[in-house]
Design a protein around this motif. Structure first.
Motif, PDB file in Angstrom:
ATOM      1  N   LEU A  26       0.837  -1.203   0.000  1.00 59.22           N
ATOM      2  CA  LEU A  26       0.000   0.000   0.000  1.00 59.22           C
ATOM      3  C   LEU A  26       0.872   1.253   0.000  1.00 59.22           C
ATOM      4  CD1 LEU A  26      -2.700   1.466   0.222  1.00 59.22           C
ATOM      5  CD2 LEU A  26      -2.615   1.110   2.707  1.00 59.22           C
ATOM      6  N   ASP A  27       1.955   1.204   0.750  1.00 60.91           N
ATOM      7  CA  ASP A  27       2.879   2.342   0.799  1.00 60.91           C
ATOM      8  C   ASP A  27       3.442   2.635  -0.590  1.00 60.91           C
ATOM      9  OD1 ASP A  27       3.902   4.161   2.782  1.00 60.91           O
ATOM     10  OD2 ASP A  27       5.891   3.333   2.395  1.00 60.91           O
ATOM     11  N   VAL A  28       3.812   1.587  -1.311  1.00 62.12           N
ATOM     12  CA  VAL A  28       4.311   1.750  -2.678  1.00 62.12           C
ATOM     13  C   VAL A  28       3.221   2.354  -3.568  1.00 62.12           C
ATOM     14  CG1 VAL A  28       5.090   0.513  -4.750  1.00 62.12           C
ATOM     15  CG2 VAL A  28       6.007  -0.103  -2.501  1.00 62.12           C
ATOM     16  N   ASN A  29       1.987   1.847  -3.421  1.00 64.67           N
ATOM     17  CA  ASN A  29       0.873   2.353  -4.233  1.00 64.67           C
ATOM     18  C   ASN A  29       0.609   3.830  -3.955  1.00 64.67           C
ATOM     19  OD1 ASN A  29       0.598  -0.221  -5.251  1.00 64.67           O
ATOM     20  ND2 ASN A  29      -1.121  -0.763  -3.927  1.00 64.67           N
ATOM     21  N   LEU A  30       0.670   4.221  -2.689  1.00 59.86           N
ATOM     22  CA  LEU A  30       0.440   5.621  -2.329  1.00 59.86           C
ATOM     23  C   LEU A  30       1.519   6.524  -2.928  1.00 59.86           C
ATOM     24  CD1 LEU A  30      -0.549   5.147   1.425  1.00 59.86           C
ATOM     25  CD2 LEU A  30      -2.066   5.911  -0.408  1.00 59.86           C
ATOM     26  N   GLN A  31       2.761   6.061  -2.869  1.00 57.30           N
ATOM     27  CA  GLN A  31       3.854   6.843  -3.453  1.00 57.30           C
ATOM     28  C   GLN A  31       3.680   6.983  -4.960  1.00 57.30           C
ATOM     29  OE1 GLN A  31       7.752   5.440  -2.200  1.00 57.30           O
ATOM     30  NE2 GLN A  31       7.001   4.985  -0.168  1.00 57.30           N
ATOM     31  N   GLU A  32       3.244   5.912  -5.608  1.00 60.02           N
ATOM     32  CA  GLU A  32       3.040   5.960  -7.057  1.00 60.02           C
ATOM     33  C   GLU A  32       1.904   6.915  -7.415  1.00 60.02           C
ATOM     34  OE1 GLU A  32       2.438   1.908  -8.165  1.00 60.02           O
ATOM     35  OE2 GLU A  32       4.595   1.450  -8.254  1.00 60.02           O
ATOM     36  N   GLN A  33       0.820   6.879  -6.621  1.00 57.23           N
ATOM     37  CA  GLN A  33      -0.298   7.793  -6.883  1.00 57.23           C
ATOM     38  C   GLN A  33       0.142   9.243  -6.733  1.00 57.23           C
ATOM     39  OE1 GLN A  33      -4.132   6.799  -4.960  1.00 57.23           O
ATOM     40  NE2 GLN A  33      -3.239   4.810  -4.506  1.00 57.23           N
ATOM     41  N   ALA A  34       0.899   9.523  -5.666  1.00 55.69           N
ATOM     42  CA  ALA A  34       1.384  10.887  -5.454  1.00 55.69           C
ATOM     43  C   ALA A  34       2.322  11.314  -6.581  1.00 55.69           C
ATOM     44  CB  ALA A  34       2.088  10.983  -4.098  1.00 55.69           C
ATOM     45  N   ALA A  35       3.153  10.392  -7.031  1.00 53.08           N
ATOM     46  CA  ALA A  35       4.098  10.707  -8.113  1.00 53.08           C
ATOM     47  C   ALA A  35       3.356  11.032  -9.406  1.00 53.08           C
ATOM     48  CB  ALA A  35       5.050   9.539  -8.326  1.00 53.08           C
ATOM     49  N   ARG A  36       2.289  10.262  -9.688  1.00 52.30           N
ATOM     50  CA  ARG A  36       1.523  10.537 -10.916  1.00 52.30           C
ATOM     51  C   ARG A  36       0.893  11.926 -10.869  1.00 52.30           C
ATOM     52  NH1 ARG A  36       0.201   4.944 -10.615  1.00 52.30           N
ATOM     53  NH2 ARG A  36      -1.680   5.385  -9.393  1.00 52.30           N
ATOM     54  N   LEU A  37       0.493  12.351  -9.680  1.00 53.17           N
ATOM     55  CA  LEU A  37      -0.129  13.661  -9.540  1.00 53.17           C
ATOM     56  C   LEU A  37       0.896  14.799  -9.572  1.00 53.17           C
ATOM     57  CD1 LEU A  37      -2.697  12.800  -6.728  1.00 53.17           C
ATOM     58  CD2 LEU A  37      -3.287  13.546  -9.042  1.00 53.17           C
ATOM     59  N   GLN A  38       2.069  14.554  -9.005  1.00 49.72           N
ATOM     60  CA  GLN A  38       3.014  15.640  -8.766  1.00 49.72           C
ATOM     61  C   GLN A  38       4.233  15.639  -9.661  1.00 49.72           C
ATOM     62  OE1 GLN A  38       3.530  16.973  -4.701  1.00 49.72           O
ATOM     63  NE2 GLN A  38       5.743  16.780  -4.893  1.00 49.72           N
TER      64      GLN A  38
END
Length: 297
Positions: A247-259
């Motif tokens: 989940l931590d990896v998924n959250l980082q990936e989501q934030a990266a896609r946005l930012q």
């Protein structure tokens, strides 16, 4: 008069074109060097809000991971300690069985009794095991030794039967302790059983020794049951830890896609902006030359 107005208008347009092109160049350079497409909240307010929400979720997730990591460290130590408790009780059972062999003498029975006394002392030490300054088997009363030995060698339990929980995720509380009551007090009370076995050997009381042996065997079973529960908890927490790490990896990936910036797209914009700036500067040079010629004429 018309020519001067035209020239002033051209200067204003030129200045604005240079400003916009220069701003675009600087923006593209900042995005490339920072790796971020959002440099200020006003760049994309909705994305900023979503990123903040992701960060809050990630902070909670990191706390759950910290809880689980600490619990696994302690439970691993508990697991090892219970291994030693099992071995101690298995040896005690073996000694009690030897005392019932029918071929013992007073001397051999005394030797076995002394061995049982030694195993009891070893068991008491294990029962008062501590980890990171906390006694493992006292329930929530973890600041002082849960077991004490009084007059006549009687061992008393001073802890409680309260469970200790950790929050492993938003929905799950997991018990992470085993109490001394579960392991040693039972019934049966394994310390009392060892005392009874030693006394029976010294008195050559076969019936009492058989009863004590049964209690030691039952005590060993209750320790094995608790040990199995610890193993199941460790497995549960390891699975939850793995899920949280993903989940931590998924959250980082989501934030990266946005930012995070698309470097190819940003490099293309930089190239285009640089060409626009060069064109504006070149146009400015022509306007200045024409204005100078008009002035000389």
């Amino acid at each position: 008069m018309v020519e001067r107005t035209t020239t002033a208008s051209q200067y204003r347009d030129l200045t604005e074109n240079i400003r916009r092109a220069s701003s675009s160049v600087n923006r593209a350079l900042l995005e490339i060097t920072s790796g971020k497409r959002i440099l200020a909240p006003s760049d994309d307010p909705s994305a900023v809000q979503e990123i903040q929400s992701l960060k809050i979720t990630q902070l909670r997730n990191d706390q759950f991971l910290s809880n689980i990591g600490s619990a696994l460290d302690e439970l691993s130590f508990v697991d090892t300690t219970i291994d030693h408790i099992e071995l101690t009780l298995e040896e005690a059972r073996k000694q009690a069985v030897a005392g019932l062999s029918g071929t013992t003498t007073a001397e051999s029975r005394e030797a076995i009794a002394k061995q049982l006394d030694s195993l009891k002392a070893q068991l008491l030490s294990l029962a008062n095991t501590s980890f990171n300054g906390k006694f493992l088997f006292g329930g929530t009363a973890s600041n002082s030794a849960p077991f004490t030995q009084g007059v006549g060698g009687v061992v008393s339990y001073n802890g409680n039967a309260n469970p200790v929980f950790i929050r492993a995720d938003e929905q799950t509380l997991v018990q992470t302790n085993v109490t001394g009551a579960e392991l040693f007090v039972g019934p049966p009370d394994v310390f009392a059983a060892l005392d009874s076995a030693s006394a029976a050997l010294r008195a050559d009381d076969e019936n009492q020794l058989r009863t004590a042996l049964d209690d030691v065997s039952s005590g060993l079973s209750q320790v094995r049951l608790a040990h199995s529960a610890v193993g199941a908890t460790i497995s549960q927490l390891q699975n939850m830890q793995e899920a949280l790490l993903q989940l931590d990896v998924n959250l980082q990936e989501q934030a990266a896609r946005l930012q995070d910036v698309d470097l190819i797209e940003a490099a293309t914009r930089l190239n285009q902006s640089q060409r626009a700036l060069e064109a504006a500067l070149s146009a400015g040079g022509r306007i200045i030359r024409l204005s100078l010629l008009d002035f000389l004429d």
